[in-house]
Scaffold this active site. Structure first.
Site, PDB file in Angstrom:
ATOM      1  N   SER A  65       0.760  -1.261   0.145  1.00  0.00           N
ATOM      2  CA  SER A  65       0.021   0.230  -0.066  1.00  0.00           C
ATOM      3  C   SER A  65       0.954   1.326   0.017  1.00  0.00           C
ATOM      4  O   SER A  65       1.966   1.183   0.387  1.00  0.00           O
ATOM      5  CB  SER A  65      -0.830  -0.045   1.230  1.00  0.00           C
ATOM      6  OG  SER A  65      -1.802  -1.206   1.277  1.00  0.00           O
TER       7      SER A  65
HETATM    8  N1  SAM Z   1      -0.500  -5.160   4.227  1.00  0.00           N
HETATM    9  C1  SAM Z   1       0.213  -5.306   2.868  1.00  0.00           C
HETATM   10  C2  SAM Z   1       1.564  -4.905   2.906  1.00  0.00           C
HETATM   11  O1  SAM Z   1       1.716  -3.989   3.791  1.00  0.00           O
HETATM   12  O2  SAM Z   1       2.219  -4.943   1.827  1.00  0.00           O
HETATM   13  C3  SAM Z   1      -0.433  -4.648   1.779  1.00  0.00           C
HETATM   14  C4  SAM Z   1      -1.645  -5.598   1.178  1.00  0.00           C
HETATM   15  S1  SAM Z   1      -2.284  -5.723  -0.402  1.00  0.00           S
HETATM   16  C5  SAM Z   1      -2.782  -4.114  -0.548  1.00  0.00           C
HETATM   17  C6  SAM Z   1      -3.597  -6.716   0.352  1.00  0.00           C
HETATM   18  C7  SAM Z   1      -3.120  -8.144   0.645  1.00  0.00           C
HETATM   19  O3  SAM Z   1      -4.343  -8.932   0.904  1.00  0.00           O
HETATM   20  C8  SAM Z   1      -2.453  -9.050  -0.586  1.00  0.00           C
HETATM   21  O4  SAM Z   1      -1.278  -9.490  -0.266  1.00  0.00           O
HETATM   22  C9  SAM Z   1      -3.579 -10.020  -0.782  1.00  0.00           C
HETATM   23  O5  SAM Z   1      -3.203 -11.244  -1.193  1.00  0.00           O
HETATM   24  C10 SAM Z   1      -4.162 -10.007   0.696  1.00  0.00           C
HETATM   25  N2  SAM Z   1      -5.337 -10.994   0.718  1.00  0.00           N
HETATM   26  C11 SAM Z   1      -6.377 -10.821  -0.138  1.00  0.00           C
HETATM   27  N3  SAM Z   1      -7.617 -11.316   0.366  1.00  0.00           N
HETATM   28  C12 SAM Z   1      -7.129 -12.113   1.467  1.00  0.00           C
HETATM   29  C13 SAM Z   1      -7.810 -12.870   2.163  1.00  0.00           C
HETATM   30  N4  SAM Z   1      -9.176 -13.305   2.151  1.00  0.00           N
HETATM   31  N5  SAM Z   1      -7.189 -13.201   3.482  1.00  0.00           N
HETATM   32  C14 SAM Z   1      -5.787 -12.962   3.550  1.00  0.00           C
HETATM   33  N6  SAM Z   1      -5.338 -11.875   2.763  1.00  0.00           N
HETATM   34  C15 SAM Z   1      -5.734 -11.467   1.745  1.00  0.00           C
END
Ligand code: SAM
Length: 215
Positions: A65
């Site tokens: 993000s």
């Molecule tokens: N917090 C992260 C960082 O600091 O890099 C950024 C996150 S990115 C915007 C969103 C993340 O949520 C992705 O890695 C994605 O694979 C994960 N994600 C999406 N759906 C999910 C779920 N149902 N359970 C766990 N993780 C999930």
């Protein structure tokens, strides 16, 4: 391996000033962002841009993000030292590292195996003691519940019911909820009597929260 140089540290100070100008006030958040080496959470191809206020691709169609988004979510969480925080969407591990740096005990779950594997190795290598899990964050991590705080770092179509059950009384959830075009940042406070107080904090853009059938 890329080190944390004076140049990186200088760029971080500039990023912290920019976040202040954009309205971030919590000194613990600003200190954490000033300390966490974001360039080590990114593909080295992006190293020179790591302290720009931008998201970057981290593989598997996902993103780290934008720092302003990380700072906003971290500020809305109102972290106090020692609080148990559950993060949904470990991704690069950067948000988890910022929360750890703020004094939280962080538990983080990721749905994509490739990212879970990579970040699970990176965090301890950088000295961050964070418990990471592979699975569907919609279900939370019941075995370590309840949590003082829950942060969702992907755009949720709805507020997952099971996650609210894992929040302590007086706990706060920070969740970007999709309205179709963009995400409305919401805080949901579980009051002592179990009722929920919902507040909105502007719009952001997130990759979507995956359901249990994705991937
Ligand atoms: N917090 C992260 C960082 O600091 O890099 C950024 C996150 S990115 C915007 C969103 C993340 O949520 C992705 O890695 C994605 O694979 C994960 N994600 C999406 N759906 C999910 C779920 N149902 N359970 C766990 N993780 C999930």
């Amino acid at each position: 391996m890329i080190k944390d140089s004076h140049k990186h540290q200088g760029n971080r100070r500039k990023l912290v000033s920019l976040l202040r100008e954009k309205g971030i006030e919590n000194e613990n958040v600003l200190r954490a962002i000033g300390n966490v080496p974001r360039h080590l959470f990114l593909n080295s191809a992006f190293e020179q841009f790591s302290y720009e206020d931008r998201p970057f691709a981290i593989g598997a169609g996902q993103t780290i993000s934008q720092p302003f988004t990380v700072a906003t979510q971290s500020e809305l969480l109102q972290i106090e030292k020692g609080m148990k925080v559950l993060e949904i969407g470990t991704g690069s591990g950067y948000q988890a590292a910022v929360l750890h740096e703020m004094g939280a005990k962080v538990f983080s779950i990721e749905r994509i195996k490739e990212l879970f594997d990579r970040t699970g190795k990176l965090l301890p290598k950088l000295g961050y003691k964070i418990k990471t899990f592979y699975g569907d964050g919609n279900l939370g991590v019941p075995v370590w519940a309840p949590y003082d705080r829950i942060i969702i770092t992907a755009g949720a179509p709805i507020v997952p019911e099971g996650l609210l059950d894992q929040l302590k009384p007086n706990g706060i959830m920070v969740i970007p909820v999709s309205n179709g075009d963009e995400e409305v940042m919401k805080t949901i406070t579980k009051l002592a009597d179990g009722s929920l107080e919902v507040k909105e904090h502007g719009t952001f853009r997130f990759v979507p929260l995956l359901d249990d059938k994705s991937q």
